[in-house]
Design a protein around this motif. Structure first.
Motif, PDB file in Angstrom:
ATOM      1  N   ILE A   1       0.964  -1.021  -0.125  1.00  0.00           N
ATOM      2  CA  ILE A   1      -0.043  -0.096  -0.089  1.00  0.00           C
ATOM      3  C   ILE A   1       0.803   1.446  -0.180  1.00  0.00           C
ATOM      4  O   ILE A   1       1.838   1.324   0.808  1.00  0.00           O
ATOM      5  CB  ILE A   1      -0.863  -0.074   1.260  1.00  0.00           C
ATOM      6  N   ILE A   2       0.603   2.015  -1.080  1.00  0.00           N
ATOM      7  CA  ILE A   2       1.537   3.327  -1.018  1.00  0.00           C
ATOM      8  C   ILE A   2       0.573   4.664  -1.363  1.00  0.00           C
ATOM      9  O   ILE A   2      -0.011   4.878  -2.310  1.00  0.00           O
ATOM     10  CB  ILE A   2       2.265   3.142  -2.438  1.00  0.00           C
ATOM     11  N   PRO A   3       0.403   5.205  -0.103  1.00  0.00           N
ATOM     12  CA  PRO A   3      -0.108   6.636  -0.198  1.00  0.00           C
ATOM     13  C   PRO A   3       0.667   7.443  -0.996  1.00  0.00           C
ATOM     14  O   PRO A   3       1.842   7.584  -0.739  1.00  0.00           O
ATOM     15  CB  PRO A   3      -0.538   6.843   1.197  1.00  0.00           C
ATOM     16  N   LEU A   4       0.126   8.554  -1.591  1.00  0.00           N
ATOM     17  CA  LEU A   4       1.078   9.421  -2.446  1.00  0.00           C
ATOM     18  C   LEU A   4       0.482  10.682  -2.641  1.00  0.00           C
ATOM     19  O   LEU A   4      -1.106  10.939  -2.747  1.00  0.00           O
ATOM     20  CB  LEU A   4       1.502   8.871  -3.633  1.00  0.00           C
ATOM     21  N   LEU A   5       1.112  11.953  -2.744  1.00  0.00           N
ATOM     22  CA  LEU A   5       0.596  13.153  -3.019  1.00  0.00           C
ATOM     23  C   LEU A   5       1.648  13.769  -4.107  1.00  0.00           C
ATOM     24  O   LEU A   5       2.727  14.024  -3.408  1.00  0.00           O
ATOM     25  CB  LEU A   5       0.265  14.104  -1.699  1.00  0.00           C
ATOM     26  N   ASN A   6       1.440  13.895  -5.098  1.00  0.00           N
ATOM     27  CA  ASN A   6       2.067  14.636  -6.385  1.00  0.00           C
ATOM     28  C   ASN A   6       3.703  13.990  -6.387  1.00  0.00           C
ATOM     29  O   ASN A   6       4.627  14.715  -5.945  1.00  0.00           O
ATOM     30  CB  ASN A   6       2.389  16.209  -5.968  1.00  0.00           C
ATOM     31  N   GLU A   7       3.605  12.818  -6.715  1.00  0.00           N
ATOM     32  CA  GLU A   7       5.196  12.111  -6.915  1.00  0.00           C
ATOM     33  C   GLU A   7       4.949  11.591  -8.158  1.00  0.00           C
ATOM     34  O   GLU A   7       5.575  10.422  -8.397  1.00  0.00           O
ATOM     35  CB  GLU A   7       4.906  11.010  -5.799  1.00  0.00           C
ATOM     36  N   GLU A   8       4.826  12.449  -9.195  1.00  0.00           N
ATOM     37  CA  GLU A   8       4.759  11.774 -10.570  1.00  0.00           C
ATOM     38  C   GLU A   8       6.109  11.589 -10.979  1.00  0.00           C
ATOM     39  O   GLU A   8       6.316  10.521 -11.660  1.00  0.00           O
ATOM     40  CB  GLU A   8       4.128  12.841 -11.525  1.00  0.00           C
ATOM     41  N   GLU A   9       7.304  12.035 -10.536  1.00  0.00           N
ATOM     42  CA  GLU A   9       8.568  11.596 -10.847  1.00  0.00           C
ATOM     43  C   GLU A   9       9.068  10.330 -10.449  1.00  0.00           C
ATOM     44  O   GLU A   9       9.799   9.762 -11.223  1.00  0.00           O
ATOM     45  CB  GLU A   9       9.522  12.819 -10.520  1.00  0.00           C
ATOM     46  N   SER A  10       8.621   9.879  -9.483  1.00  0.00           N
ATOM     47  CA  SER A  10       9.058   8.683  -8.833  1.00  0.00           C
ATOM     48  C   SER A  10       8.224   7.359  -9.032  1.00  0.00           C
ATOM     49  O   SER A  10       8.748   6.432  -8.953  1.00  0.00           O
ATOM     50  CB  SER A  10       9.305   8.965  -7.331  1.00  0.00           C
TER      51      SER A  10
ATOM     52  N   GLY B   1      -5.369  13.087  -3.749  1.00  0.00           N
ATOM     53  CA  GLY B   1      -5.647  14.424  -3.997  1.00  0.00           C
ATOM     54  C   GLY B   1      -4.396  15.104  -4.914  1.00  0.00           C
ATOM     55  O   GLY B   1      -4.377  16.205  -4.789  1.00  0.00           O
ATOM     56  N   SER B   2      -3.704  14.417  -5.651  1.00  0.00           N
ATOM     57  CA  SER B   2      -2.733  15.097  -6.425  1.00  0.00           C
ATOM     58  C   SER B   2      -3.068  16.091  -7.565  1.00  0.00           C
ATOM     59  O   SER B   2      -4.131  15.721  -7.785  1.00  0.00           O
ATOM     60  CB  SER B   2      -1.705  13.838  -7.077  1.00  0.00           C
ATOM     61  N   THR B   3      -2.219  16.875  -7.553  1.00  0.00           N
ATOM     62  CA  THR B   3      -2.639  18.089  -8.563  1.00  0.00           C
ATOM     63  C   THR B   3      -1.653  17.847  -9.807  1.00  0.00           C
ATOM     64  O   THR B   3      -1.615  18.642 -10.729  1.00  0.00           O
ATOM     65  CB  THR B   3      -2.685  19.466  -8.142  1.00  0.00           C
ATOM     66  N   ASP B   4      -0.620  16.983  -9.958  1.00  0.00           N
ATOM     67  CA  ASP B   4       0.297  16.669 -10.974  1.00  0.00           C
ATOM     68  C   ASP B   4      -0.673  15.580 -11.744  1.00  0.00           C
ATOM     69  O   ASP B   4      -1.676  15.242 -11.707  1.00  0.00           O
ATOM     70  CB  ASP B   4       1.513  16.549 -10.645  1.00  0.00           C
TER      71      ASP B   4
ATOM     72  N   ARG C   1      -8.168   6.866  -6.209  1.00  0.00           N
ATOM     73  CA  ARG C   1      -7.997   8.256  -6.044  1.00  0.00           C
ATOM     74  C   ARG C   1      -8.999   9.222  -5.418  1.00  0.00           C
ATOM     75  O   ARG C   1     -10.390   8.861  -5.579  1.00  0.00           O
ATOM     76  CB  ARG C   1      -8.230   8.898  -7.570  1.00  0.00           C
ATOM     77  N   PHE C   2      -8.615   9.759  -4.402  1.00  0.00           N
ATOM     78  CA  PHE C   2      -9.439  10.664  -3.580  1.00  0.00           C
ATOM     79  C   PHE C   2      -9.675  12.205  -4.475  1.00  0.00           C
ATOM     80  O   PHE C   2      -9.096  12.483  -5.210  1.00  0.00           O
ATOM     81  CB  PHE C   2      -8.678  11.072  -2.399  1.00  0.00           C
ATOM     82  N   LEU C   3     -10.967  12.509  -4.139  1.00  0.00           N
ATOM     83  CA  LEU C   3     -11.337  13.696  -4.733  1.00  0.00           C
ATOM     84  C   LEU C   3     -10.489  15.171  -4.486  1.00  0.00           C
ATOM     85  O   LEU C   3     -10.338  15.796  -5.138  1.00  0.00           O
ATOM     86  CB  LEU C   3     -12.860  14.152  -4.334  1.00  0.00           C
TER      87      LEU C   3
ATOM     88  N   THR D   1      10.004  17.481   0.320  1.00  0.00           N
ATOM     89  CA  THR D   1       9.221  16.864   1.086  1.00  0.00           C
ATOM     90  C   THR D   1       8.004  17.329   1.434  1.00  0.00           C
ATOM     91  O   THR D   1       7.765  18.739   1.313  1.00  0.00           O
ATOM     92  CB  THR D   1      10.197  16.620   2.716  1.00  0.00           C
ATOM     93  N   LYS D   2       6.732  16.690   1.455  1.00  0.00           N
ATOM     94  CA  LYS D   2       5.601  17.415   2.003  1.00  0.00           C
ATOM     95  C   LYS D   2       5.098  17.538   3.348  1.00  0.00           C
ATOM     96  O   LYS D   2       4.093  17.940   3.588  1.00  0.00           O
ATOM     97  CB  LYS D   2       4.299  16.288   1.277  1.00  0.00           C
ATOM     98  N   PHE D   3       6.295  17.214   4.319  1.00  0.00           N
ATOM     99  CA  PHE D   3       5.866  17.409   5.299  1.00  0.00           C
ATOM    100  C   PHE D   3       6.877  18.600   6.155  1.00  0.00           C
ATOM    101  O   PHE D   3       7.928  18.681   5.895  1.00  0.00           O
ATOM    102  CB  PHE D   3       6.372  16.249   6.357  1.00  0.00           C
ATOM    103  N   GLY D   4       6.241  19.212   6.883  1.00  0.00           N
ATOM    104  CA  GLY D   4       6.824  20.726   7.540  1.00  0.00           C
ATOM    105  C   GLY D   4       7.051  20.312   8.826  1.00  0.00           C
ATOM    106  O   GLY D   4       6.669  19.340   9.535  1.00  0.00           O
TER     107      GLY D   4
END
Length: 320
Positions: free
Chosen positions: A6-15, A42-45, A65-67, A205-208
């Motif tokens: 299981i791989i959650p992701l957000l805007n990781e098109e390159e990888s 909810g990726s935008t890429d 895919r989430f809305l 990174t998506k985390f701050g």
């Protein structure tokens, strides 16, 4: 089926394509039957387009895919609900988790009968001040509070028995505390394995720093839920009783002093001029509020309905 990855992701098109190729190579080398479930949070890429392409090329690849962006916990929850493998692996999509660790994690679950095995990124390639030091502090607090002796609660690379993921509720931002949730659900055999940490190859990174603040707040929440989640009146009722006792003792002290002065003919002030009057009033009001909080908690616990915590817009290769 041996494995669900299981791989959650957000805007990781390159990888994504590189990660898929790496995982498939490991699966073939070990002759595993497997499924890879990508959850696009909810990726935008073009991440979803790549997932659709991969799923068309490899029927073992599935996608959700989430809305919109609902968070990693919700993504994992959706993946757990669909997982069919005897062993479930979670990992991040940014190539910082090494798929070559999967066979050892699988073996620890199957042969050593662990319920859950968490990765430990002992040697990290993150910024010392931005992530390493806060992470060490966070992990120390999590160990002391939860009693689960892991060195790296935040590591996304983990392995689970299928029964574990089907019997825990991952909501809010509780993905950091899945081992604690598992322990609280009765899955007590939790192991840890040192895993390789890769430097981020693409993107940022998506985390701050805010995730560590939120992490500590979630830690308090999970401590409360693990001890009083099914019996909130035990906490609020006890605190309310203490407040009532203080209030009644304060009121009794005021009454005793007034009667004493009346009996001995001594001058006395108005009750409202006595600071103990306000102590008594405040503690009894607080006690009442705590009791009400306990009652409301019990009522909510008995009447709550399972809410839909995320919205799915598309799925591929998922028929279960």
């Amino acid at each position: 089926m041996n494995l669900s990855i299981i791989i959650p992701l957000l805007n990781e098109e390159e990888s994504l394509q590189e990660l898929h190729k790496w995982i498939v190579a490991v699966m073939k080398a070990n002759n595993y039957s497997y499924e890879v479930i990508f959850i696009d949070d909810g990726s935008t890429d073009s991440s979803w387009s790549i997932i659709e392409q991969l799923s068309a090329e490899n029927l073992n690849v599935k996608g959700i895919r989430f809305l919109r962006n609902f968070g990693k916990s919700q993504a994992l929850h959706a993946g757990f609900a669909k997982a069919l493998g005897d062993v479930v692996i979670t990992m991040d999509a940014d190539l910082q988790d090494n798929p070559e660790e999967i066979p050892d994690l699988y073996t620890m679950i199957i042969n050593q009968n662990f319920d859950l095995v968490s990765g430990w990124k002992k040697k990290r390639y993150d910024s010392v001040f931005a992530k390493n030091l806060p992470s060490k502090l966070f992990n120390w607090a999590a160990r002391k509070t939860s009693g689960v002796q892991l060195n790296d609660f935040n590591c996304g690379l983990k392995a689970y028995k299928n029964a574990v993921v089907k019997n825990i509720e991952v909501s809010g931002e509780m993905h950091r505390y899945i081992p604690v949730l598992a322990k609280n659900s009765g899955f007590g055999k939790i192991g840890e394995k040192v895993v390789k940490h890769q430097a981020r190859k693409y993107g940022e990174t998506k985390f701050g720093m805010d995730r560590f603040v939120n992490g500590f707040l979630d830690l308090i929440t999970i401590w409360f839920l693990s001890r009083f989640g099914k019996r909130p009146m035990h906490l609020f009722g006890a605190l309310g009783s203490i407040m009532f006792i203080i209030g009644f003792l304060s009121a009794g002290f005021i009454g005793f002093m007034k009667l004493y002065k009346l009996y001995h003919g001594l001058p006395y002030d108005l009750v409202t001029n006595n600071p103990w009057f306000y102590i008594s009033l405040a503690t009894m009001v607080i006690g009442t509020q705590l009791f009400l909080a306990g009652f409301l908690g019990e009522i909510i616990l008995r009447t709550k309905n399972n809410e839909e915590r995320y919205k799915i817009s598309n799925e591929v290769n998922l028929n279960n």
